[in-house]
Enzyme design. Structure first.
Site, short mmCIF file in Angstrom:
data_model
loop_
_atom_site.label_atom_id
_atom_site.label_comp_id
_atom_site.label_asym_id
_atom_site.label_seq_id
_atom_site.Cartn_x
_atom_site.Cartn_y
_atom_site.Cartn_z
N SER A 112 -13.91 44.95 -56.05
CA SER A 112 -14.08 43.53 -56.31
C SER A 112 -15.55 43.26 -56.62
O SER A 112 -16.43 43.69 -55.86
CB SER A 112 -13.63 42.72 -55.10
OG SER A 112 -13.88 41.37 -55.35
N GLY A 113 -15.80 42.58 -57.72
CA GLY A 113 -17.19 42.25 -58.09
C GLY A 113 -17.85 43.32 -58.92
O GLY A 113 -19.03 43.22 -59.25
N THR B 111 -13.23 42.00 -64.70
CA THR B 111 -12.82 40.84 -65.50
C THR B 111 -13.81 40.59 -66.63
O THR B 111 -13.41 40.28 -67.75
CB THR B 111 -12.69 39.62 -64.58
OG1 THR B 111 -11.87 40.00 -63.48
CG2 THR B 111 -12.05 38.45 -65.28
N ASN C 184 -17.49 38.36 -54.56
CA ASN C 184 -17.54 37.94 -55.97
C ASN C 184 -17.27 36.43 -56.04
O ASN C 184 -16.29 35.95 -55.49
CB ASN C 184 -16.47 38.74 -56.74
CG ASN C 184 -16.48 38.44 -58.23
OD1 ASN C 184 -17.28 37.62 -58.70
ND2 ASN C 184 -15.61 39.10 -58.95
N SER D 214 -13.77 35.90 -58.08
CA SER D 214 -12.94 37.08 -57.85
C SER D 214 -11.51 36.81 -58.29
O SER D 214 -10.90 35.79 -57.93
CB SER D 214 -12.99 37.41 -56.36
OG SER D 214 -12.18 38.52 -56.11
N SER D 215 -10.98 37.77 -59.08
CA SER D 215 -9.57 37.63 -59.51
C SER D 215 -8.71 38.05 -58.31
O SER D 215 -8.85 39.16 -57.83
CB SER D 215 -9.28 38.55 -60.68
OG SER D 215 -10.39 38.62 -61.54
N GLY E 118 -9.29 47.95 -57.79
CA GLY E 118 -9.41 49.39 -57.58
C GLY E 118 -8.98 49.78 -56.19
O GLY E 118 -8.53 48.95 -55.38
N GLU F 229 -8.94 50.52 -52.45
CA GLU F 229 -9.67 49.77 -51.40
C GLU F 229 -9.50 50.47 -50.06
O GLU F 229 -8.45 51.02 -49.76
CB GLU F 229 -9.12 48.34 -51.29
CG GLU F 229 -9.58 47.46 -52.43
CD GLU F 229 -8.99 46.06 -52.37
OE1 GLU F 229 -8.12 45.81 -51.53
OE2 GLU F 229 -9.42 45.22 -53.19
N1 LIG Z 1 -21.51 43.05 -68.06
C1 LIG Z 1 -21.94 42.14 -67.22
N2 LIG Z 1 -23.07 41.47 -67.51
C2 LIG Z 1 -23.55 40.54 -66.68
N3 LIG Z 1 -22.98 40.22 -65.51
C3 LIG Z 1 -21.85 40.84 -65.16
C4 LIG Z 1 -21.28 41.83 -66.00
N4 LIG Z 1 -20.19 42.29 -65.39
C5 LIG Z 1 -20.07 41.60 -64.23
N5 LIG Z 1 -21.06 40.74 -64.09
C6 LIG Z 1 -21.32 39.83 -62.97
O1 LIG Z 1 -20.57 40.26 -61.87
C7 LIG Z 1 -19.69 39.23 -61.44
C8 LIG Z 1 -18.36 39.83 -61.03
O2 LIG Z 1 -17.70 40.32 -62.14
P1 LIG Z 1 -16.14 40.29 -62.28
O3 LIG Z 1 -15.61 38.96 -61.95
O4 LIG Z 1 -15.82 40.85 -63.60
O5 LIG Z 1 -15.75 41.29 -61.17
P2 LIG Z 1 -14.30 41.89 -60.90
O6 LIG Z 1 -14.46 43.38 -60.97
O7 LIG Z 1 -13.35 41.29 -61.84
O8 LIG Z 1 -14.09 41.46 -59.45
P3 LIG Z 1 -12.72 41.04 -58.77
O9 LIG Z 1 -11.97 42.27 -58.49
O10 LIG Z 1 -13.18 40.34 -57.57
O11 LIG Z 1 -12.05 40.14 -59.73
C9 LIG Z 1 -19.53 38.32 -62.64
O12 LIG Z 1 -19.25 37.03 -62.23
C10 LIG Z 1 -20.88 38.43 -63.29
O13 LIG Z 1 -21.75 37.56 -62.64
MG LIG Z 2 -11.86 40.03 -61.68
#
Ligand SMILES: Nc1ncnc2c1ncn2[C@@H]1O[C@H](COP(=O)(O)OP(=O)(O)OP(=O)(O)O)[C@@H](O)[C@H]1O
Ligand SMILES: [Mg+2]
Length: 1157
Positions: free
Chosen positions: A155-156, A160, A202, A205-206, A422, A424
């Site tokens: 997560s984070g 996404t 996050n 977070s999705s 992923g 956990e």
């Molecule tokens: N390529 C990137 N460039 C800039 N910031 C990023 C990038 N990827 C992720 N981030 C930052 O990290 C934060 C978390 O990313 P994201 O929401 O994609 O995580 P996630 O893997 O989908 O987490 P979750 O499993 O909680 O949904 C985003 O809100 C953004 O601030």
């Molecule tokens: Mg996500």
């Protein structure tokens, strides 16, 4: 020193791997190293095993980690770290992309970057998420196969964001910007609003997994999409951990609603709701409701509002018939909730506080304890939200999903993007974690199968020499969890359906069934409620409490009944499936795990027909901070991502393969002359020619097997070959176009050049000619100068000789004169002496004679002797008298001589004395006295001028300017018209008046252009003054007459007036003279010397006056240094008056003037 090493600190911690370090100092066996984090370490000789040399590839990092020499966790970690520090967040491992979350906006997602990455091979450009997206897209088109991209990570970690970036890239390069494409892109914000929430890890977070399948038409344009969602975290609606929030949609709704809408839904601020524990601004997620009608939006809002109101219900515990019961405290929330759900308030209350059981055909209502009642309420709320979410996804799909056309030609290809949680492993892992890890186990297997298993099978099939390598296959774990009979999931399911089944009985069953399985870790004792599973990424312990309840995920019949009774069509619609089911079927309805398993199987089936790409997202730190790299956290994620196996497998294998037909078709261009004869031999020939015979590629039975770099090389070569041909065509066309253009331009340019050069040369030539002229002038002047100087020298020498000759002649003459004078003088002196001596002698003789006579006379008187004595005595007396006289005369002469000598000496002395100019002038002009007499008039008048001599009475100073009294009779006559005063006032120059002045004029009375006229006028005035006796006659009379006195006066007048003499001479002088004051002076001198020929004889006064320019009077024979008679003067004056060309009135005036004078 300066060497890079791996430093193993051997801490024994799970996620600690050797760290990179650089040797700073080697001192008596001790080695000082500084690690990648900047910490210093001293390594003693006994700990020397702690350091190992680093492979050169690990020192500065590589883009593709398959090339790492140190292919281990430490190597990968360091590679990621080095690149992360340089803000290079993407790294390849073959075609797998590792993305480290930068936690900052990097300028690498611009439209330019999209263009840069379009249609490029992996490895051709630096690693980038766009490269993966681009390969997905072009592989889809090239291979005509569906593609999928599996994005995993904690997560984070950025899953996404990566999904969105891929979507953005695909939308950009698919060409058409259609409505459907827009809808696909807009689906994300809606899903994020309902399915994302702020967690501690996050901010966005999705809380669900999703698989977006994007469909492309034959031309590669987005045609539609389908979204699949997995496992929404429904519990978040009722409960959130500390510092976490509910789903964004609740906050968005409260923020975005108008007060009237809020009033209708009975809503207030977010802080008023128990379900919304933390409130902060969530403005960045807007409630975009693209595909939703207003009614639907309103209905959704109503349900959400109902959820919030239900969350605020208060319960009070009661006891009925010794049974724990409870009651809902009557509150507006209950009423509003009932109203919003459009159910009867009482029914709702009953539903939430009691439960209907059907026992033996009878329905019995039992009260619920407060705890149970709260669970029922939360279950209801979760049920509503979960179903609402499913409905929303369906709704979106309805808008963006287009069923494949039945036309046989219309092939549709798709790219699937899987954004799923992923692997956990928390301190407490519950049922959801089991599901998630199960999904990841599946994905890992898919991954491994893709990378290794399938490959190996294919290698065997193709008779490829494949060296077997060991790898971790998680099939056993999968078998145990979900595949083999009596697997864990089926046991949990079974226990969930079993009415008396509890979490404990379930655990016991699991234990008894799997305790011998190596992948199963049973609880250590009967009190423990958790079991462990050896996953591909490590052991995870699951807490069994609440397992069954979560798995069942069913709503009581009462609630379904309540929904059924509702008048709200929307709620009925989202509960449609449940309502349609009978109570019995509902009991047998699939559990959460079986549902999840089914959708997972579906997903795996979809993925298995796709060409997969993998993106592994890594979160560098827990604090969402940029440039902070937590090594242990990253190692954990790398390990959980199953990276190590993939690296080894991919590196050892041949990830790229083509059928011979495909290969020859595609790379025929690399070997000119190869015909489309799809034979193995052709294929081999091309491969040998391009890749080299000995390289690590192999020919199978139907396919050729290549490594990543072969593919890249081939593709680059192919691109080059095609580009070359394209360029050739372009070259010819452009050549033609440009040549004609060039010829035109050249013609114009030449014309400009010609003109310009002509102009330039002419300009240069002009400048040079001027320069040469100057040079010529200089040379000529120089020549003239030299000639002049030579001539001058000669003349000077000649002059010197002449002068010498003259001087010598004069000297000789003088010498002769001196000698003559000397001779005469000496003669004179001798004669004088002779005369004196003769006189003396005569006197002595006479005295002797007298003595003799006297003696004779006395002898008569006295004796002879006495007479002789007497005569002798007298004779002596006379002699003494004579001697005395001589002495006196001599003395007198001497005195005279002395005086003369003194005078001569004095004169000599005076001559040697320095001349004092003023004294000299005084001395010279002292005779002038004051005004008593004019120079030249002192003393006697020269002979013949006695008549002019007259006595001058001394004039008073003021008298000089006094007007002479005019004859009185003039006054009586009225001649005002011709008055001289009037004439004078009109014509006279300067301040001169009609009155007579007794001094010379500075300028003529009347104005004359001609200098000769001016001189004549001044000469007349001088003559007038002389005539009047106011100016003296010239002092000296010409000693040597030049005959001027004999010239008739009229000739002189003509001479003065005639322009011939003066003007001609003046002009001649002007012509050869120089400019400036010197010229004037020289002209004046010339005039003076011309006019006053005997310069030495002019009075010094006049010379001075003339040279000083006091009078502009030059040259007039009348004014020469010869006194003239009055008659001559008169003639001169009158003659001038008659002969001068004058106007009548001037003439009259002049005549009058002369007359009056
Ligand atoms: N390529 C990137 N460039 C800039 N910031 C990023 C990038 N990827 C992720 N981030 C930052 O990290 C934060 C978390 O990313 P994201 O929401 O994609 O995580 P996630 O893997 O989908 O987490 P979750 O499993 O909680 O949904 C985003 O809100 C953004 O601030
Ligand atoms: Mg996500």
């Amino acid at each position: 020193m300066g060497d890079y090493v791996w430093l193993d600190l051997k801490t024994g911690r799970e996620f600690v791997v050797p760290i990179g370090a650089v040797v700073k100092l080697c001192d008596s066996g001790q080695i000082q190293v500084v690690d990648d984090e900047g910490n210093e370490h001293w390594i003693s000789p006994q700990n020397a095993t702690n350091i190992k040399p680093m492979h050169p590839t690990s020192i500065h990092g590589v883009e593709d980690m398959i090339r790492l020499g140190d292919l281990n966790e430490a190597g990968i970690l360091r590679n990621l770290l080095i690149r992360y520090r340089e803000k290079l967040i993407y790294t390849y491992t073959g075609s797998i992309l590792v993305a480290v979350n930068p936690y900052q906006l990097l300028p690498i997602y611009t439209a330019d970057q999209i263009r840069l990455y379009t249609n490029k091979k992996i490895g051709e450009m630096p690693p980038h998420i766009f490269a993966i997206a681009d390969n997905c897209y072009f592989n889809m088109q090239r291979n005509n196969r569906d593609q999928c991209c599996i994005i995993s990570g904690e997560s984070g970690a950025g899953k996404t964001e990566s999904t969105k970036l891929i979507l953005q890239f695909l939308a950009a390069i698919s060409g058409q910007h259609s409505w459907i494409e827009q809808q696909v892109l807009e689906a994300n914000p809606i899903l994020e609003a309902f399915g994302n929430a702020k967690t501690i890890r996050n901010d966005n977070s999705s809380r669900f997994g999703k698989y977006i399948d994007i469909h492309f038409n034959k031309r590669g344009a987005i045609e539609g999409a389908k979204i699949e969602q997995y496992l929404l975290e429904k519990s978040r609606v009722c409960r959130q951990a500390r510092d976490e929030r509910n789903y964004h949609i609740f906050y968005c709704m409260l923020k975005g609603m108008t007060p009237e809408q809020k009033k209708k839904l009975g809503l207030s601020k977010a802080t008023d709701y128990t379900y919304l524990t933390i409130v902060s601004d969530s403005g960045h997620i807007s409630m975009i409701v693209l595909m939703f009608t207003d009614t639907e939006n309103w209905e959704i809002s109503k349900l959400l509002a109902a959820i919030l109101h239900m969350g605020n219900l208060r319960y009070e515990a009661r006891t009925y018939d010794n049974l724990d019961a409870c009651e809902v405290v009557r509150s507006p929330h209950l009423i509003t909730a009932a109203a919003l759900l459009e159910v009867d308030g009482k029914d709702l209350m009953n539903c939430l506080t009691s439960r209907t059981l059907i026992t033996r055909g009878e329905t019995v209502s039992t009260p619920l304890s407060m705890e149970q009642a709260l669970d029922v309420r939360d279950a209801f709320v979760k049920g509503i939200y979960g179903r609402l979410f499913v409905w929303i996804v369906e709704k979106i799909n309805a808008a963006i999903y287009k069923p494949p056309s039945t036309e046989p030609k219309a092939v549709r290809r798709s790219i699937g993007l899987l954004d799923i949680f992923g692997f956990e492993n928390f301190t407490v892992n519950s049922f959801e974690q089991l599901c998630i890890n199960f999904a990841n186990e599946n994905l890992q297997q898919f991954f491994v199968r893709h990378v290794f298993k399938l490959e190996q099978e294919e290698y065997n099939l193709e008779n490829i020499n494949w060296q077997h390598i060991e790898f971790t296959d998680n099939q056993d774990a999968l078998d145990m969890i979900a595949i083999k009979p009596m697997n864990i999931i089926s046991l949990i399911d079974e226990e969930s359906k079993f009415p008396k089944g509890t979490d404990t009985t379930m655990l016991n069953k699991l234990n008894s069934q799997h305790k011998l399985n190596t992948n199963y870790i049973p609880p250590k004792n009967s009190y423990e409620t958790q079991f462990g599973i050896q996953h591909f990424a490590g052991v995870v312990y699951y807490e069994t409490r609440g397992f069954l309840e979560k798995n069942r995920d069913t709503l009581y019949g009462d609630i379904i009944q309540l929904v059924h009774s509702s008048k709200n069509k929307f709620i009925k619609q989202i509960f449609q499936a449940d309502v349609a089911m009978g109570a019995e079927t509902r009991k047998r309805s699939p559990t959460l795990s079986s549902q999840f398993k089914r959708s997972l199987e579906l997903l795996m089936r979809t993925l298995s027909v796709c060409q997969p790409f993998f993106v592994r997202c890594i979160k560098p730190n827990e604090y969402k901070k940029p440039m902070l790299f937590d090594r242990e956290l990253c190692v954990r994620q790398l390990r959980y991502s199953g990276m190590m196996e993939t690296i080894r497998i991919r590196r050892a294998g041949y990830p790229i393969r083509y059928t011979f037909v495909e290969f020859v078709d595609r790379y025929r261009v690399l070997m000119p002359g190869v015909k489309p004869a799809y034979k193995q031999g052709t294929c081999q020939r091309i491969a040998e020619a391009v890749l080299g015979r000995d390289d690590d590629w192999q020919m199978g039975k139907t396919k050729i097997f290549l490594k990543d770099h072969h593919d890249m090389l081939l593709e680059i070569e192919r691109d080059k070959a095609i580009t070359d041909k394209v360029i050739l065509i372009q070259k010819v066309v452009r050549g033609f176009k440009d040549r004609s253009n060039f010829l035109k331009l050249r013609k114009s340019a030449m014309l400009i050049q010609k003109t310009w050069r002509g102009y330039h040369c002419r300009k240069n030539y002009g400048a040079m000619r001027a320069g040469f002229s100057r040079l010529q002038a200089l040379v000529r002047s120089r020549k003239l100068y030299v000639t002049y100087h030579v001539a001058r020298q000669r003349i000077t020498r000649f002059q010197a000789r002449c002068r010498g000759c003259l001087v010598r002649r004069a000297f000789r003459h003088r010498l002769w004169a001196v000698i003559t004078i000397q001779a005469y003088t000496r003669g004179m002196i001798a004669r004088r002496l002779y005369k004196r001596l003769k006189g003396e002698y005569c006197r002595r003789l006479e005295a002797e004679k007298m003595r003799l006579a006297e003696e004779a006379k006395l002898r008569n008187q006295m004796s002879a002797k006495r007479a002789k004595a007497e005569a002798e005595r007298k004779h002596q007396e006379r002699l003494a008298q004579l001697a005395k006289e001589d002495a006196e005369r001599e003395k007198k002469e001497k005195e005279e001589a002395r005086k003369k000598k003194e005078m001569v000496e004095q004169m000599e002395k005076a001559r040697l004395e320095p001349v004092n100019d003023s004294d000299m002038v005084d001395k010279m002009f002292g005779f002038l006295g004051t005004t008593s007499s004019f120079p030249g008039q002192e003393g006697q008048a020269p002979a013949g001028f006695e008549d002019l001599e007259r006595t001058h009475r001394e004039l008073e100073e003021e008298d000089l300017d006094e007007a002479l009294p005019l004859p009185e009779d003039d006054e009586e006559e009225d001649l005002s018209e011709y008055k001289f005063a009037k004439f004078a006032a009109t014509y006279f120059q300067g301040t001169t008046t009609h009155t007579y002045v007794r001094r010379p004029l500075k300028q003529p009375l009347l104005f004359h252009d001609d200098e000769g006229d001016q001189l004549a006028a001044l000469a007349v005035w001088i003559t007038v003054l002389r005539f009047m006796g106011d100016l003296p006659e010239p002092k000296y009379h010409t000693a040597i007459s030049d005959g001027s006195e004999k010239i008739p006066v009229m000739t002189k007048i003509y001479e003065t007036l005639g322009k011939k003499t003066y003007k001609r001479e003046l002009q001649a002088l002007q012509g050869e003279g120089e400019v400036g004051s010197h010229k004037k002076n020289s002209v004046r001198h010339k005039l003076v010397s011309l006019t006053l020929k005997k310069k030495s004889k002019i009075t010094e006064e006049v010379t001075k006056r003339l040279n000083d320019g006091e009078y502009g009077l030059h040259g007039n024979s009348m004014l020469e240094d010869r006194p003239t008679s009055n008659l001559e003067k008169l003639h001169f004056i009158i003659g001038n008056g008659i002969l001068r060309p004058m106007s009548s009135e001037m003439l009259h005036g002049f005549a009058e003037y002369i007359l009056c004078m």
